[in-house]
Scaffold this active site. Structure first.
Site, PDB file in Angstrom:
ATOM      1  N   THR A 197      -8.359  53.847  63.947  1.00 38.47           N
ATOM      2  CA  THR A 197      -8.116  52.504  64.483  1.00 38.47           C
ATOM      3  C   THR A 197      -9.485  51.925  64.780  1.00 38.47           C
ATOM      4  O   THR A 197     -10.453  52.657  64.846  1.00 38.47           O
ATOM      5  CB  THR A 197      -7.285  52.620  65.802  1.00 38.47           C
ATOM      6  OG1 THR A 197      -5.923  52.881  65.477  1.00 38.47           O
ATOM      7  CG2 THR A 197      -7.334  51.385  66.662  1.00 38.47           C
ATOM      8  N   THR A 248      -7.347  54.549  70.898  1.00 36.64           N
ATOM      9  CA  THR A 248      -7.132  55.102  69.569  1.00 36.64           C
ATOM     10  C   THR A 248      -6.564  56.495  69.731  1.00 36.64           C
ATOM     11  O   THR A 248      -6.988  57.236  70.613  1.00 36.64           O
ATOM     12  CB  THR A 248      -8.421  55.158  68.735  1.00 36.64           C
ATOM     13  OG1 THR A 248      -8.169  55.943  67.555  1.00 36.64           O
ATOM     14  CG2 THR A 248      -9.586  55.798  69.484  1.00 36.64           C
ATOM     15  N   GLY A 251      -0.264  57.226  68.573  1.00 34.90           N
ATOM     16  CA  GLY A 251       0.297  56.035  69.206  1.00 34.90           C
ATOM     17  C   GLY A 251       1.550  56.251  70.036  1.00 34.90           C
ATOM     18  O   GLY A 251       1.715  55.619  71.094  1.00 34.90           O
TER      19      GLY A 251
HETATM   20  N1  ASP Z   1      -3.101  54.495  67.624  1.00 41.19           N
HETATM   21  C1  ASP Z   1      -2.904  54.262  66.229  1.00 41.19           C
HETATM   22  C2  ASP Z   1      -1.426  54.257  65.946  1.00 41.19           C
HETATM   23  O1  ASP Z   1      -0.728  55.113  66.429  1.00 41.19           O
HETATM   24  C3  ASP Z   1      -3.575  55.261  65.347  1.00 41.19           C
HETATM   25  C4  ASP Z   1      -4.925  55.715  65.815  1.00 41.19           C
HETATM   26  O2  ASP Z   1      -5.564  55.122  66.640  1.00 41.19           O
HETATM   27  O3  ASP Z   1      -5.396  56.746  65.335  1.00 41.19           O
HETATM   28  O4  ASP Z   1      -0.978  53.423  65.205  1.00 41.19           O
END
Ligand code: ASP
Length: 331
Positions: A197, A248, A251
């Site tokens: 992210t 990040t 999620g």
């Molecule tokens: N948080 C993001 C999601 O779950 C992915 C990430 O940050 O790695 O969509």
């Protein structure tokens, strides 16, 4: 003597108008390009340089705005747009692929001064989802728009429109193929190979905080899955009374634990420092339940905190006092 005093006050007044830095406070900006359990050997020295350069470019773009007294909202949007346009990160160009082999993008932005917020999810043709989120915040009565409706709104707002193939990146495609292969043989990819992210948080010279986050979500996501990024309070939050946070990580956990808002709430109701609140969430609460990830956060006094419980988080910060750094691994 009196005349001298008057002259001095006048000089201060003029300096304040001409140079915002003279009349106002300081600024801070932090950015991230995702967290994960990345083995140091898997990143070649050349690639490491590429990451550093891109992170610096994003910091420079945001700082150029903050330096002249621009708003934290403009700064975080500018920084995130640069990371979205880079195939190095899982956002915009270079996003991970869904189970169907497409790219679906989520983003959110929040203004700490007003608590206004905007978010989009399931974007496939708007080049910079973070700018779509900003338009939702500023030019619509809503907070979150998804799918075709969000895109229609983006077209009407005159945002840059691209063919879905704009987001394609060969390296990501190979990761996707590997993901499919492993599904058929020995189970899914490790969760860390599916993440990433980008985000930015800033305090401007006027004391206003802002947060922005943008992502391709998680590799192989299905059924219109939406992660924490566009969920206000989970992956993105800003409040001038406390802090601005961009997250990040996995999620689903960040949504359940309302991570970004929880950090703000710990500061607001427990009087916790930014450092303690963000460390507790990432390295205690989430670590204990096996949820991987990190946050970047800045508080109303310009302090920056960037905890993560993985081996790596692409990250960087810059402050008006001249301190700055970019890094990938835990050292
Ligand atoms: N948080 C993001 C999601 O779950 C992915 C990430 O940050 O790695 O969509």
């Amino acid at each position: 003597m009196k005349r001298m005093k008057k002259l001095f006050v006048f000089a201060l007044f003029v300096a304040g108008i001409c140079c915002p830095a003279f009349s106002q406070g300081s600024y801070s900006l932090a950015i991230h390009g995702g967290a994960g359990n990345v083995a140091r050997e898997s990143v070649s020295p050349e690639r490491e340089v590429e990451y550093h350069e891109k992170l610096r470019e994003a910091l420079d773009a945001g700082e150029a705005i903050l330096k002249i007294g621009g708003s934290s909202l403009d700064a975080v949007e500018a920084a995130v747009r640069i990371l979205e346009d880079s195939p190095l990160f899982n956002a915009g160009r270079g996003a991970v692929f869904t189970a169907e082999g497409t790219n679906e993008l989520d983003a959110a932005i929040m203004c700490g001064a007003t608590l206004d917020a905007g978010a989009v999810a399931g974007i496939t043709t708007l080049r910079n989802p973070i700018s779509a989120a900003r338009k939702v915040m500023e030019n619509s009565p809503h907070v979150m728009l998804v799918g075709k409706g969000a895109e229609q709104f983006g077209y009407e707002q005159g945002l840059d429109v691209v063919d879905p193939s704009w987001f394609f990146d060969q390296r990501r495609w190979e990761q996707y193929r590997e993901h499919l292969r492993r599904q058929q043989t020995r189970g899914a990819l490790d969760v860390n190979d599916k993440m990433g992210t980008v985000g930015a948080v800033a305090l401007d010279m006027h004391g206003n905080l802002a947060a922005a986050t943008s992502t391709g979500g998680m590799m192989g996501k299905r059924y219109g899955r939406v992660g924490d990024v566009p969920v206000i309070g989970a992956g993105t939050y800003a409040n001038n009374a406390t802090c601005a946070v961009s997250a990040t990580g996995h999620g689903e956990f960040f949504i359940r634990y309302v991570v970004a808002h929880e950090i703000s709430a710990m500061m607001m109701y427990k009087g916790a420092s930014l450092q303690n609140a963000s460390e507790e969430l990432i390295n205690q609460t989430l670590r204990e339940i096996g949820a991987n990830g990190g946050v970047i956060a800045v508080d109303k006094d310009g302090n920056v905190s960037m905890p993560f419980n993985t081996t790596a988080m692409y990250r960087g910060y810059v402050k008006s006092d001249g301190t700055h750094s970019v890094g990938i691994f835990a050292d």
